[in-house]
Design a protein around this motif. Structure first.
Motif, PDB file in Angstrom:
ATOM      1  N   GLY A   7      -1.029  -0.356   6.062  1.00 54.32           N
ATOM      2  CA  GLY A   7      -2.369   0.762   6.014  1.00 54.32           C
ATOM      3  C   GLY A   7      -3.792  -0.045   6.548  1.00 54.32           C
ATOM      4  O   GLY A   7      -3.384  -1.145   7.233  1.00 54.32           O
ATOM      5  N   ASP A   8      -4.769   0.766   6.388  1.00 61.04           N
ATOM      6  CA  ASP A   8      -5.862   0.274   7.084  1.00 61.04           C
ATOM      7  C   ASP A   8      -6.703  -1.040   6.088  1.00 61.04           C
ATOM      8  O   ASP A   8      -7.081  -2.062   6.601  1.00 61.04           O
ATOM      9  CB  ASP A   8      -7.020   1.303   7.075  1.00 61.04           C
ATOM     10  CG  ASP A   8      -7.157   1.976   5.863  1.00 61.04           C
ATOM     11  OD1 ASP A   8      -6.090   2.490   5.084  1.00 61.04           O
ATOM     12  OD2 ASP A   8      -8.327   2.633   5.610  1.00 61.04           O
ATOM     13  N   GLY A   9      -6.152  -1.276   4.900  1.00 57.86           N
ATOM     14  CA  GLY A   9      -6.525  -2.130   4.165  1.00 57.86           C
ATOM     15  C   GLY A   9      -5.511  -3.432   4.510  1.00 57.86           C
ATOM     16  O   GLY A   9      -6.200  -4.554   4.654  1.00 57.86           O
ATOM     17  N   ASP A  10      -4.418  -3.336   4.228  1.00 65.20           N
ATOM     18  CA  ASP A  10      -3.281  -3.993   4.520  1.00 65.20           C
ATOM     19  C   ASP A  10      -3.473  -4.619   5.894  1.00 65.20           C
ATOM     20  O   ASP A  10      -3.369  -6.019   5.940  1.00 65.20           O
ATOM     21  CB  ASP A  10      -1.931  -3.415   4.566  1.00 65.20           C
ATOM     22  CG  ASP A  10      -0.855  -4.456   4.602  1.00 65.20           C
ATOM     23  OD1 ASP A  10      -0.726  -5.082   3.426  1.00 65.20           O
ATOM     24  OD2 ASP A  10      -0.006  -4.726   5.655  1.00 65.20           O
ATOM     25  N   GLY A  11      -3.761  -4.011   6.987  1.00 67.46           N
ATOM     26  CA  GLY A  11      -3.813  -4.472   8.436  1.00 67.46           C
ATOM     27  C   GLY A  11      -5.178  -4.869   8.824  1.00 67.46           C
ATOM     28  O   GLY A  11      -5.235  -5.888   9.578  1.00 67.46           O
ATOM     29  N   GLY A  28       0.883  -1.133  -0.056  1.00 69.73           N
ATOM     30  CA  GLY A  28      -0.055  -0.041   0.198  1.00 69.73           C
ATOM     31  C   GLY A  28       0.763   1.326   0.059  1.00 69.73           C
ATOM     32  O   GLY A  28       2.210   1.103  -0.026  1.00 69.73           O
ATOM     33  N   CYS A  29       0.256   2.387   0.092  1.00 68.83           N
ATOM     34  CA  CYS A  29       1.012   3.715  -0.015  1.00 68.83           C
ATOM     35  C   CYS A  29       2.082   3.547   1.491  1.00 68.83           C
ATOM     36  O   CYS A  29       3.209   3.686   1.343  1.00 68.83           O
ATOM     37  CB  CYS A  29       0.045   5.004   0.145  1.00 68.83           C
ATOM     38  SG  CYS A  29      -0.600   5.014  -1.681  1.00 68.83           S
ATOM     39  N   SER A  30       0.875   3.123   2.452  1.00 66.67           N
ATOM     40  CA  SER A  30       1.943   3.273   3.529  1.00 66.67           C
ATOM     41  C   SER A  30       2.866   2.205   3.829  1.00 66.67           C
ATOM     42  O   SER A  30       3.702   2.012   4.541  1.00 66.67           O
ATOM     43  CB  SER A  30       0.752   2.964   4.635  1.00 66.67           C
ATOM     44  OG  SER A  30      -0.286   1.879   4.011  1.00 66.67           O
ATOM     45  N   GLY A  31       2.641   1.222   2.756  1.00 70.52           N
ATOM     46  CA  GLY A  31       3.400  -0.016   2.783  1.00 70.52           C
ATOM     47  C   GLY A  31       5.018   0.227   2.416  1.00 70.52           C
ATOM     48  O   GLY A  31       5.843  -0.374   2.826  1.00 70.52           O
ATOM     49  N   ASP A  43     -10.470 -10.251   1.257  1.00 71.52           N
ATOM     50  CA  ASP A  43      -9.208 -10.579   0.552  1.00 71.52           C
ATOM     51  C   ASP A  43      -9.609 -11.576  -0.554  1.00 71.52           C
ATOM     52  O   ASP A  43     -10.906 -11.937  -0.611  1.00 71.52           O
ATOM     53  CB  ASP A  43      -8.242 -11.225   1.581  1.00 71.52           C
ATOM     54  CG  ASP A  43      -8.826 -12.566   2.422  1.00 71.52           C
ATOM     55  OD1 ASP A  43      -9.635 -13.091   1.729  1.00 71.52           O
ATOM     56  OD2 ASP A  43      -8.358 -12.875   3.499  1.00 71.52           O
ATOM     57  N   GLU A  44      -8.714 -11.932  -1.377  1.00 66.37           N
ATOM     58  CA  GLU A  44      -8.968 -12.824  -2.688  1.00 66.37           C
ATOM     59  C   GLU A  44      -9.513 -14.269  -2.051  1.00 66.37           C
ATOM     60  O   GLU A  44     -10.326 -14.826  -2.696  1.00 66.37           O
ATOM     61  CB  GLU A  44      -7.720 -13.117  -3.364  1.00 66.37           C
ATOM     62  CG  GLU A  44      -7.162 -11.825  -3.972  1.00 66.37           C
ATOM     63  CD  GLU A  44      -6.425 -10.842  -3.143  1.00 66.37           C
ATOM     64  OE1 GLU A  44      -6.132 -10.998  -2.124  1.00 66.37           O
ATOM     65  OE2 GLU A  44      -6.151  -9.849  -3.808  1.00 66.37           O
ATOM     66  N   ILE A  45      -9.030 -14.731  -0.925  1.00 64.28           N
ATOM     67  CA  ILE A  45      -9.632 -16.039  -0.488  1.00 64.28           C
ATOM     68  C   ILE A  45     -10.946 -15.912  -0.024  1.00 64.28           C
ATOM     69  O   ILE A  45     -11.837 -16.713  -0.621  1.00 64.28           O
ATOM     70  CB  ILE A  45      -8.689 -16.692   0.868  1.00 64.28           C
ATOM     71  CG1 ILE A  45      -7.186 -16.540   0.633  1.00 64.28           C
ATOM     72  CG2 ILE A  45      -9.367 -17.693   1.452  1.00 64.28           C
ATOM     73  CD1 ILE A  45      -6.475 -17.076   1.805  1.00 64.28           C
TER      74      ILE A  45
END
Ligand code: TPP
Ligand code: TPP
Ligand code: SF4
Ligand code: SF4
Ligand code: MG
Ligand code: MG
Lengths: 282, 614, 282, 614
Positions: free
Chosen positions: A96-100, A54-57, D260-262
């Motif tokens: 990020g919020d999506g990643d995490g 992510g950007c944050s990543g 997620d994709e799963i």
């Protein structure tokens, strides 16, 4: 990368310029983290930054440290493995919020259970920045995004409440505009024994779901009377409808994974050689 | 490994015993206790287990083979069979040798009276009830009966019973000892013949262990210097992680159970970045979840060892059964192009050494190595020679020259991860585009060695760079390492057996080695000579070696345990041959007899060819 | 399977006998669920049971319904897809503590956010039963298991607190020995609009981490005065050190996914044909 | 599709324009607006885009080709190039034709003055600042310059600007319109030549759409009757899910973004179990996460369509670049043996029809179908003929006979999922072991149709059964369906082009079709004839068709965009040929010119062969 003398001026990489949009909240966090390392006087070679996608990543790219930029959502278990074998390193995990909270959301409770001694920084911009503007788990209900063109149809998460329920030993929220707050929280979090969670609101200016102005409006420091050892009080403030409280929600010293593993296995006493182990199978 | 000298072929003692019943009836524990007792003698023991996925019910069996020389397979036909119930009888009886012994409980089993075997109806369930008040002890009653037939001394068995049931309390142990005696007494009373007197045999040579394939992986990892494992339980691999959890801490290592397989492989990647030798064991369903992170490890060029104990598939499939169904996934299971190495051990002892080899390869070439075993190896137990601990050699961390040997009982090289020199640290390029593709890895904590490991395409420093030339250069660099592996594999001794000049060749991979080997012996005894190749390195393949083997071969038999012929596809792609494919897709391993039959069929065709050629 | 007349006696499959060990807690849950279906007078063909992998995951095998026995940890997203396209079906999702809280743990918060109208039953036996006795996320600290032979080194999760933090609209806990409690809770949960969570303590007798006797000792019904609309009160009882409270912790009516999707897209008004859509790309 | 009749080869108009600069500078929007404007004329338009992964900075470019007949590829060399900065100039200049037009901003770009092209230094950044007070409008200034060169009428452009920037407010729109004029005026003032007058061209035929490959997938799915999609954003596939999210609800469908994709593939499996036609779009990293659930879908025999828009790998790799790196994973990416079908569309229009075909195959054969496109198709935009909606035919749910045709603009069959008859429901076997392997699926809600779909091995009713005979029988059943698919594929028209008798053949798959086709035209123009085969069905392959193509071929050129030659490996395995492999592994698609050069090289070798043969 050259050997940096121990009297470095900065931990930021001189060679790699951030790719973020001008005005992105992440810049503020970058310099706060740099300051934190200075304050703590870490040696750059003893820092390991593990980040998601992510950007944050991209944080892992910008430090003169050992850094691992893995896959989307897996920074936390990756960092857990690293810290388990290398308790001597200062391990920082960022995403990020999506990643995490979306793809990686299942890992937090378990890192918390292990109480692995690392600091996890989540940068919440309420959107998927890197992939250009889709809903994240913290995009507000009814907000229109590229994947929810008629408005988000899901409640947004309450991350602080979740972290409290996971029994994380250090939980704080701050914003990317509050350099002082970030410095003090990051410093404390990194020094905290066991798993610590620093949640930073870091606005995206390109897909500005929660613009700076709005953020400023709703943010409010936790009141003095909040007792950081009182979980129910912490829940109460996490659930506030009026304000987005910042500061330390909860703090509790607990045995860390490293301590537990040392203790439980009591390695010194029962140490064996490979051949002794094999002899057990005779 | 390597071309072996003439095996000691003639054996005076070669018994196969099967105990079959329902899952949960103690079939396993009965078989295991018996096998363990025999393993303490100088005889070789080899066990095979199959049991249902269910917690309760379903067909389960343990097969034990006892021999005075090395055992390669579970064998084909059974000498002595114990059946606990009707289903076990129905499913097992066709495997009993003519003239073999059948022991059954007449209360639960109706048998075909016309069958040509020695029949001993013994009411073991009732004996258990009479002795300890519950039918639950019938497995130990059967152990008693077997002890009578094979002359196993009771003190040894009692000790094993104590080891196993001690934690359940004295009463349980005593009950079991009574049941043991009751079984032996019943056998004596009925007049069951004693076939041999194992109690008279020499005690086991101190240098043997009696371990399963899964235990061999765990011990191999420990011997290789692995000090970290992260795992998630998955049948039939779980006992690897359990064994590591028990023993790694004793040598200063650590294991952590993760929340799933993705987390497990992530943790080993993190730990490998931290500088440790790492392993994560799983089976097919879990390996699939690891695909994305395997690609990451290839891209970061970090050494990791993954074990896939294959089971019946697809999907949840047949969790407790064997299959060689994951080969193509192991080889091709990544999006984008990410090099990796696949090793396939052939048996319990080999698993121990291939595991060490897997670590050596991973550390040297900085990529994931998948060890591809299966349920039949993983659950198989065999007597394995203890390695010579004085013959373990460390390869220096700066050594970039040593040709690492394939580990065996006489010589074990242990590769240490290459680290950068002082000089290299002055302008440290983690992904230096070297001739071999291998670039030294700095261990976190090393001043000046700081670098970024990113899954994005990157330049020699590790900095992201997605330019066309850079992508081509770095892709080539990563694959150059695989070319090095190929070269190394070609230099290894040929993995062929049998007469190198005959026209019929047989090829297999992994756990079928023993059955093929014994089938070859049987064929030779029947006057048909075959040559056998069984590469341990599935990817990359030692292509020149195999070409040499294939040269002038008239008939190639390709044996594997799956439906579609995955290895055959691979071999056809590389060598343009048209093998005769022999597949088994039933969740059970090949018996030597089944392969022997295939060889004889081909031999007849070959004969006919010769006739028409005249 | 034959067509069953509408006046069926049982929803349990006549053809398939459970494979559980004698005495396993899951038997009790099986008959409670059967009774619930009777009470609700569902047609068997309108029931869809989606389960994960584990002893508890076998539930889908034992009903004369449409059933899907998928992979480990994925019952919830699978059921979410099913219910999204088939709001007319009664969708029940079942799995164990490992299936639901370990490998599948990341999905719960998101099913909750969507408020998909299904009932998720987690059977907690504090262990991995099917794979024969490894630690689960609810095995107590220091307890010895096959994967933690020197004692579990992780805190166990507090699932009720987690569900509360996920803002699930119906959260209850009961035990497999309490047939009445199960019947009333299951009936209520299934009728609840939106996502409902029924957490059942269902002891494993083979790896008995929490044996019946011990369970009986610690279990206590939530006191009358507990207000099921008071989240902080619910947290308080979820965090009790003394007792494992049973009963309904929290209840809140919220718009369900189906309602939201209907509402947000307002399908009737903007309905188009395929060719009209393509015309937009001219 | 099919052997095509002689293409209209001669074109009077064929321009290639490239706008290159830094990501975020408006390179994309400038190119896109220009392309859109041209697409409203009767000319064909084809765009290619490449941009950096970064949010800001890095090399980005749009290439637009305009032609009076069908366009197959982005072309090789550029007629008119606009560069925004030095990096764009350096990276692009070698692609400019001799004598072509170069437009640059002298403030930011130093050029090689000796270059043989028409040079127009125009300070577009300064013009933007002068006009609207900010440099940000320079992309629209450039659009103005281009409108002058190609004679694009401003009213149309202004409407497009309004559509694009309308949501940002009136001021922004007005500023942009001013910038547009300023650009056109500047070009006029400097004396830039107008090359053609597009404003005079006929308006676009009503029957064309201007869509990207990703949009073609979304529209194809909607046309095929898909009413559910679950997804998770992943470059470069995201716009498929975005387009579906926008339009599916309008036809009564639903989309949900998963965590997620799963979860995404799990949701589509659940929805397919519920009876809907479903799709989930992703790219390589996500496809890897789906591996376990793909095997589940094979085992449950549920139809699902998965789209993999391939990107540069391995791992996170080159997210915004193209690569044909996932083929082996698509084909082999499952542990255990689970049948699936792989289709590879060749261009934007073809993607539309192959998507419909993917649904037909999935529903008919009850297994996962993977549609394998790539970034170069996904982001490519082209004018596509609108299908004839009167020529859509539903195949009845009880129909088990109809041979479904490959969909095209003139005829679209839509397969409905087979359901059991009243009679079959009396003793409903969901997994009935039929001759074809296909067994009717009951839709939940159907009385008497209740069944268990389990990932464990099961019998015909769906009840778990792990016996050896049952496993063999059901494995065969599942693969029998794949044999049926093979047969169906063999019956399709040959996918070959060019003279069927010449000795040089060229083969590719997926997105390289257009470049190969144009290279063939170039070669033919240069006197070298080649035949071309481009199978849309990668797995199973139409083996007889390909064998026929290969027959008597002397030289086979195999073209693909990856390092290791994945398709080549596959073709070698099946046909024992030794192709000349032409790979490109740079994140960029082949140009026709690159392939033309390869053909000419081979032609010279072929010539030499002939000489030595004399
Ligand atoms: C397996 C996988 N799925 C999807 C993606 C695509 N992807 C990259 S970043 C991202 C989301 C980023 O959002 P967030 O974590 O909030 O970070 P931000 O960019 O907003 O800082 C996604 C979905 C990916 N890289 N890998
Ligand atoms: C991907 C994957 N990983 C691991 C497994 C092995 N597995 C089967 S059941 C199970 C745990 C079951 O525990 P729980 O969910 O608590 O159910 P229980 O058996 O205790 O009812 C595991 C790890 C699997 N089937 N699939
Ligand atoms: S897209 Fe948003 S989060 Fe990403 S760099 Fe730009 S401003 Fe920051
Ligand atoms: S192992 Fe435990 S949970 Fe599984 S069936 Fe037996 S008692 Fe029940
Ligand atoms: Mg974000
Ligand atoms: Mg459990």
């Amino acid at each position: 990368m050259k050997i940096i003398s121990q009297t470095f001026k900065t931990y930021k990489s001189a060679k790699i310029k951030p790719v973020w949009c001008p005005g992105c909240g992440d810049y503020g966090v970058l310099s706060a983290l740099d300051k934190t390392f200075k304050t703590l006087e870490f040696k750059p070679e003893d820092i390991a930054i593990v980040s998601g996608i992510g950007c944050s990543g991209r944080f892992s790219h910008y430090f003169n440290s050992y850094s691992l930029h893995g896959t989307h959502g897996r920074a936390l278990p990756t960092a857990t493995g690293l810290k388990t074998v290398r308790p001597d390193l200062n391990v920082i995990t960022i995403g990020g919020d999506g990643d995490g909270l979306s793809i990686g959301g299942g890992h937090i409770a378990h890192a918390a259970r292990k109480n692995v001694d690392l600091t996890y920084i989540i940068l919440d911009n309420n959107v998927y920045g890197m992939t250009k503007g889709q809903s994240s788990p913290t995009t507000p209900l009814d907000y229109k995004t590229k994947t929810a063109p008629y408005g988000v149809y899901e409640e947004s998460l309450n991350p602080i409440a979740m972290f409290l329920a996971y029994n994380i030993g250090y939980i704080a929220r701050t914003t990317s505009t509050d350099s002082k707050g970030m410095l003090s929280i990051l410093t404390e979090a990194i020094q905290h024994k066991g798993f610590s969670m620093v949640y930073i609101m870091s606005p995206c200016v390109t897909y500005s779901v929660l613009p700076y102005a709005k953020l400023k409006e709703i943010v409010k420091p936790l009141p003095e009377e909040h007792d950081t050892s009182d979980k129910l009080s912490a829940f109460k403030y996490a659930y506030s409808d009026e304000h987005m409280y910042t500061g330390v929600f909860y703090k509790e010293e607990k045995t860390s994974l490293d301590e537990r593993l040392k203790e439980v296995f009591n390695i010194a006493k029962i140490s064996k050689t490979t051949s002794e182990i094999m002899a057990e199978f005779k | 490994m390597g071309k072996i000298s003439k095996p000691k072929l003639k054996s005076k003692i070669d018994f196969i015993i099967r105990v079959a019943g329902e899952g949960g009836e103690g079939v396993m524990s009965c078989g295991e206790l018996f096998a363990k007792a025999v393993a303490r003698t100088s005889y070789h023991v080899f066990t095979f287990i199959t049991y249902p996925t269910e917690m309760k019910g379903g067909y389960a069996m343990t097969q034990i083979r006892i021999r005075d020389i090395t055992i390669y397979s579970m064998g084909s036909f059974v000498d002595c069979m114990v059946v606990f119930n009707q289903e076990a009888y129905d499913k097992s009886i066709s495997s009993l040798k003519e003239g073999g012994i059948l022991i059954y409980d007449p209360e639960f089993t109706k048998i075909d009276e016309s069958g040509n075997f020695v029949k001993y109806p013994i009411p073991f369930s009732q004996i258990s009830v009479d002795t300890i008040g519950r039918a639950l002890g019938k497995n130990v009653v059967v152990l008693g009966i077997l002890s009578h037939i094979y002359g196993l001394a009771h003190p040894g068995l009692e000790k094993l019973i104590n080891d196993r049931y001690g934690s359940k309390g004295k009463k349980v142990v005593e009950g079991n000892i009574k049941a043991l005696k009751a079984g032996a007494d019943a056998a004596k009373t009925i007049g069951v013949t004693t076939i041999m007197d194992l109690s008279k045999s020499e005690p086991a040579n101190e240098e043997y262990m009696f371990i399963s394939g899964n235990q061999a992986v765990a011990l191999g990892a420990i011997a290789a210097g692995c000090r970290f494992s992260a795992g998630y339980p998955l049948t039939p691999s779980t006992s690897i992680f359990e064994t590591l959890s028990k023993f790694l801490p004793l040598v200063g290592g650590r294991t952590i159970q993760m929340e799933d397989e993705i987390a497990a492989i992530s943790a080993v990647i993190g730990a490998s970045f931290g500088g440790e030798k790492v392993i994560t064991p799983t089976s097919g369903p879990g390996l699939q979840l690891m695909a994305e992170q395997m690609s990451l490890a290839s891209m970061l060029e970090l050494p990791i060892v993954i074990v896939d104990v294959q089971r019946g598939g697809p999907s949840t499939g047949l969790p407790t059964k064997t299959e060689q169904g994951d080969m193509k996934f192991a080889v091709y299971g990544s999006a984008g192009e990410s090099p990796r190495i696949i090793l396939a051990p052939t048996g319990v002892e080999d698993t121990f050494y291939q595991t060490i080899r897997a670590f050596n390869l991973a550390e040297k070439y900085q990529m994931p190595v998948i060890l591809l075993t299966d349920q039949s190896i993983g659950y198989r137990k065999a007597t394995v020679k203890m390695p010579d601990f004085n013959k373990i050699f460390m390869v220096d961390q700066f050594d970039r020259k040593t040709k690492v040997k394939i580990p065996n009982a006489e010589h074990i090289d242990l590769v240490q991860r290459q680290i950068p020199t002082e000089d290299e640290l002055k302008n440290y390029k983690r992904y230096k585009n070297t001739k071999t593709g291998i670039s030294p890895i700095a261990r976190p904590g090393t001043p000046g060695g700081q670098y970024l490991a990113t899954g994005l395409e990157h330049d020699e420093y590790g900095k992201t760079n997605q330019g066309p030339e850079n992508h081509l250069m770095m892709s080539k660099k990563r694959f150059r390492k695989l070319e090095q592996v190929s070269l190394a594999f070609e230099r290894n001794p040929m993995e062929t057996y049998g007469d190198p000049h005959v026209q019929i060749g047989i090829m297999g991979w992994g756990s079928t080695e023993g059955a093929i080997r014994e089938a070859r012996y049987l064929a030779e005894a029947a006057g048909v000579k075959v040559r056998h190749i069984h590469p341990h390195t599935i990817s990359p393949l030692p292509e020149q070696q195999i070409s040499k083997f294939l040269h002038r071969l008239k008939h190639l038999i390709l044996v594997e345990e799956n439906l579609t012929g995955q290895f055959a596809h691979f071999i056809k792609a590389k060598f343009g041959v048209k093998p005769i494919e022999v597949h088994k897709c039933e969740g059970m391993p090949f018996t030597p007899d089944e392969i022997f039959n295939a060889i004889m069929k081909v031999a007849r065709i070959a004969d006919e060819d010769n006739i028409t050629n005249i």
